[in-house]
Motif scaffolding. Structure first.
Motif, short mmCIF file in Angstrom:
data_model
loop_
_atom_site.label_atom_id
_atom_site.label_comp_id
_atom_site.label_asym_id
_atom_site.label_seq_id
_atom_site.Cartn_x
_atom_site.Cartn_y
_atom_site.Cartn_z
N LEU A 1 1.06 -1.27 0.10
CA LEU A 1 -0.03 -0.08 -0.04
C LEU A 1 0.78 1.35 -0.22
N GLU A 2 1.99 1.23 0.50
CA GLU A 2 3.21 2.19 0.55
C GLU A 2 3.40 2.54 -0.61
N VAL A 3 4.04 1.79 -1.28
CA VAL A 3 4.33 1.73 -2.59
C VAL A 3 3.31 2.25 -3.38
N LEU A 4 2.26 1.88 -3.49
CA LEU A 4 1.11 2.21 -4.55
C LEU A 4 0.89 3.67 -4.23
N THR B 1 3.67 5.84 -5.83
CA THR B 1 3.66 5.74 -7.23
C THR B 1 2.31 6.22 -7.88
N GLU B 2 1.42 6.62 -7.14
CA GLU B 2 0.15 6.97 -7.87
C GLU B 2 0.41 8.14 -8.64
N GLY B 3 0.17 8.10 -9.77
CA GLY B 3 0.26 9.16 -11.01
C GLY B 3 1.66 9.56 -11.21
N SER B 4 2.68 8.77 -11.02
CA SER B 4 3.90 8.61 -11.55
C SER B 4 4.28 8.36 -13.02
#
Ligand code: BF8
Ligand code: SF4
Length: 656
Positions: free
Chosen positions: A20-23, A26-29
């Motif tokens: 969840l932290e990585v998601l 990276t959201e919108g990246s």
């Protein structure tokens, strides 16, 4: 309905905090992973999902609709669904057997003194396998014994004389062998079964759904042979796992080290990589790293965790996300469950994807042609690529600080050794007695993959917690075991947190008896290894059946694949059913398009084999259904035992 609601959910389809932290980061990246692609893929084709799409010939694809109840050739839904099932099982069987064949060919090289970087590490296992297969060891040296075992294995791949598989006939109980023979599904050899099943499912061949389903089971049993060979020979060459302490989840990445993720399934490669990494610490220090850290993804991760204590980085669904931390210098892959998507993510970082097997290449990746006869040299080549990448780190590193302690390494031999501290004469009786007394409600094997159709790791974790609360003895393999590793369920704290009183008492008794022998208290879930090591988990059922002198359908032992995904999982589920297990699957496979085939899987299979499938996607409902399956068997077991004692009805108690 529940499934449709699931699909509306966003990309945060995980209950793993590291994921969840990585998601979130990276959201919108623009970085893309399976979590994004799952959303883009919606809605998925209902014809495919229920199994009524056929593209066996290129007149197709044909799909069964209200308007068209047959394919162009006249194939009905039951033929199409059953044929697709055979072909799915075939994919799994071929994959596992290919792995088993590689192990066999390496073992033959070792027995002939070729592959100099490998050796026989576990003579005890060598002798145990020889005994099980009826191979005399007297007056023979270890290499000669291994050569004989390999000959039996290779014959089981190639036999053309139509005789029964020797490996399978020796490793399961005679009652099961008889049942499989009566139903004409005992394979003769792996390659012949694969070829026959491909022919049988060609356009214009078998249209009989029952005949086809039986073929799927035969294919699955060939898969079991491949798995059993892979596990047995890997133990002989690399050692049978013993309890080992390690850790799991993305927090095992260390920015100060050269981080190498080993991903795939084949210990023939990963064992060498781990050894080479230990030897090449100096080279890593020379470029400013503190050393080299290896960590595993998917089943090769399980192999090196079980035997070497190497930490688990993550499991199947989140393999791309590990690279997004920016801390993975190389991801070394061999075979199976490697998402092609890792390459595109790696290209946004300094990470090198290193493919190593001619059957699993990825465009754009580095390719090191792994060769058993020059294994160490090749492994060093891989490590050099990783060290080179470390020097080129160019992005901010962001590692979720999430990891948990893991106690793993529970081969069947290790489990029996632990039980032996309570009952040295008959170790397995410790487990069967606890079930007969009602302290435990049975055993459940938690196996299999992740599947983006479900919330990543949710089914795995909830089902295990529910079963533990209800005093089920839990063993795990594959990506399921990695969920438990990541979530701190493979240690004794989890026993305090989740186990019911019966399970707690059982584990405490074992802890007490093993004081001084085990450095760690026993975990809530017992990690038995990779997916080919489901053969170990079935050996446990065989061992219980031998002790109770009952055929397997009477043994309170269920399997569950809470997040099944791969063709290998389909093959495993099918052999588990034909070998007498109730098998829960948490993602409905493409079968309900034919109520007839669905009925065979869910009900008729039980009449014929004693095992059967349970489709259930909701984790709490799944646990209830698994418990009901176990309770039914425990109750029957008591009735049969009583009948045996009171009326001496041997036949009633022995057969099922
Ligand atoms: O053989 S559990 S996703 S890694 S198929 Fe693949 Fe499934 Fe994981 Fe291991 Ni098994
Ligand atoms: Fe269509 Fe029959 Fe060909 Fe399948 S085999 S694609 S149902 S014509």
């Amino acid at each position: 309905m529940a499934d449709k609601d699931e699909k509306k959910k966003d990309r945060n389809r995980s209950v793993d905090p590291a994921v969840l932290e990585v998601l979130a980061k990276t959201e919108g990246s623009g970085l893309e992973s399976a979590y994004d692609r799952y959303l883009k893929m919606q809605p998925q084709c209902n014809f495919g999902e229920t199994g009524v799409c056929c593209h066996v010939c290129i007149q197709g694809p044909c799909r069964i609709t209200k308007k068209a109840d047959k394919g162009i050739c006249g194939a009905t839904a039951y033929t199409i669904v059953a044929r697709n099932l055979v072909r799915h099982a075939l994919g799994g069987c071929a994959a596992h057997s290919d792995h088993g064949l590689h192990a066999s060919l390496l073992a033959r090289e070792v027995s002939e003194g070729h592959a100099p970087d490998y050796e026989i590490k576990d003579t005890k296992k060598l002798y145990a396998v020889a005994e099980r297969l009826g191979v005399s060891t007297e007056g023979k040296d270890d290499k000669a014994i291994l050569k004989e075992l390999v000959a039996i294995a290779l014959e089981d791949f190639n036999r053309l004389d139509g005789k029964d598989s020797r490996w399978l006939s020796q490793v399961i109980i005679p009652e099961r062998v008889e049942r499989l023979k009566e139903c004409n599904i005992l394979p003769s050899s792996i390659h012949r079964t694969i070829a026959e099943a491909m022919a049988q499912t060609h356009m214009g061949m078998d249209a009989d759904p029952v005949n086809l389903v039986f073929k799927a089971l035969e294919v699955a049993l060939a898969d079991y042979i491949g798995e059993h060979i892979a596990t047995s020979l890997s133990d002989i060459l690399f050692g049978t796992p013993k309890p080992v302490v390690s850790e799991a989840n993305m927090g095992v990445l260390d920015p100060d080290y050269v981080n190498i993720a080993v991903h795939g399934h084949n210990p023939i490669l990963s064992e060498m990589i781990v050894q080479a990494a230990r030897d090449m610490k100096g080279e890593a220090e020379a470029v400013g790293a503190k050393g080299i850290k290896c960590m595993g993804i998917c089943c090769t991760g399980n192999e090196i965790l079980m035997r070497q204590g190497v930490p688990i980085l993550t499991n199947f669904a989140s393999q791309e996300l590990a690279i997004m931390t920016g801390a993975v210098d190389a991801m070394v892959v061999d075979i199976q469950c490697i998402m092609p998507g890792i390459q595109a993510v790696a290209e946004c970082f300094h990470t090198r994807i290193v493919t190593t097997m001619p059957s699993a290449k990825i465009p754009g990746s580095y390719y090191v042609d792994f060769d058993d006869s020059r294994a160490m040299e090749k492994a060093r080549e891989v490590i050099e690529i990783a060290i080179g990448a470390f020097k080129e780190r160019n992005k901010e590193i962001s590692i979720p600080q999430v990891k948990n302690k893991v106690v793993a390494g529970f081969s069947l031999e290790a489990l029996l050794d632990i039980f032996a501290a309570v009952n040295p004469e008959k170790p397995i009786k410790v487990l069967t007695d606890a079930i007969e007394s009602g302290e435990l409600r049975g055993v459940c094997l938690l196996a299999g993959c992740n599947n983006l159709k479900r919330i990543h790791d949710q089914n795995h974790s909830v089902i295990a917690q529910e079963l533990a609360k209800n005093n089920v003895f839990l063993v795990a393999t594959g990506c399921a075991a990695q969920t438990y590793a990541k979530f701190g369920m493979l240690n004794s704290d989890a026993v305090d947190k989740y186990a019911g009183d019966g399970l707690k008492a059982f584990l405490n008794r074992l802890n007490e008896a093993n004081k001084g022998k085990l450095t760690e208290k026993l975990p809530l879930v017992f990690h038995m290894g990779s997916c080919v090591d489901n053969s170990r988990a079935y050996d446990l059922m065989t061992c219980m059946a031998e002790e109770l002198q009952m055929d397997t359908p009477k043994i309170p032992y269920a399997a569950s694949a809470p997040e099944a995904m791969s063709e290998k999982a389909i093959a495993i589920g099918c052999w588990a059913v034909s070998l007498g297990m109730p098998v829960h699957v948490g993602v409905v496979p493409p079968v309900p398009g034919s109520p007839l085939v669905d009925g065979i899987a869910l009900q008729i299979a039980q009449d014929v084999y004693g095992g059967y499938f349970i489709w259930e996607t909701d984790p709490l409902e799944s646990a209830k259904k698994i418990l009901a399956a176990l309770d039914e068997r425990t109750w029957k077991l008591k009735v049969h035992k009583m009948a045996k004692e009171q009326y001496e009805t041997e036949a009633l108690s022995k057969t099922w």
